[in-house]
Each structure stands twice: as C-alpha cells, then as structure tokens.
Design a protein around this motif. Structure first.
Motif: not given
Length: 119
Positions: A68-76, A80-88
């Motif tokens: 569950q911790n690994v899944q939460a880290t991957i989701d974060k 973050t990457q989706l937000q960076a793509i949206s910003d670019r």
C-alpha cells in the motif's frame, strides 16, 4: 475307537472355530489400527495446514502495508508528473499553435526545383 476319532474331529473343529475367531479379531484389530492411523494422520495434516495458513496470513499482513505504501508513492509520483505535463502544455500551447498556423497560413509560393532547372 470311533468315539476317540469322533472326539478328535470335534476337537479339531473347535480348534478351527477358535482359530477363525482369532483371525477375525486380528483382522478387526488391523482395520481399527488403520482407521486410527488415518484419523491421526488427518489431524496432523490439519494442524500443519492451519499453522501454514497462519504463517501465510502473517506474511500477507506484514507485506500488505508495504504494498500500500509503494502504491501511494507511485500514485503521488504519477500525479506530480501529470501536473508537470499539464503545466508545460499550458505554457507552450500558444507558441505551438502560432507555429502551426504560420506553417499552414503563411505559404511562400515558389517553383518546383525541377522547373527551375529547365529555365
């Protein structure tokens, strides 16, 4: 002599009956021992199965938290990457659209290179 012979036969018949009883009891005893051995073996199998299932459940519970911790880290990281793509995208959208329109709208007519050679 006939009486002795008759008595001997009678003794043999009784001995044979007694032997048959002993054999029957031995068979019953063997069958009972087999049943007891089977039930004992089944109990041991059940106990072993319960122990292994408990061990597996403990293993699952100890490793479920890390999953569950690994899944939460991957989701974060994904967020973050989706937000960076949206910003670019938002930053460069106007520039890309302008370049595309310039290529489509601003056409400089010129002769084909084969036609230039003929002249």
């Amino acid at each position: 002599m006939a009486a002795q012979h008759s008595q001997g036969i009678q003794t043999l018949l009784e001995a044979e009956k007694e032997a048959a009883k002993v054999v029957q009891q031995a068979r019953q005893y063997r069958v009972q021992r087999l049943k007891d051995a089977r039930s004992e073996a089944q109990k041991e199998i059940d106990e072993y199965r319960k122990a292994k299932e408990a061990e597996f459940a403990e293993f699952q519970s100890s490793h479920a938290g890390t999953t569950q911790n690994v899944q939460a880290t991957i989701d974060k990281q994904t967020e973050t990457q989706l937000q960076a793509i949206s910003d670019r995208y938002a930053t460069h959208k106007d520039t890309v659209v302008r370049k595309l329109l310039d290529r489509v709208v601003l056409v400089e007519p010129e002769l084909h290179r084969n036609l230039k050679k003929r002249e």
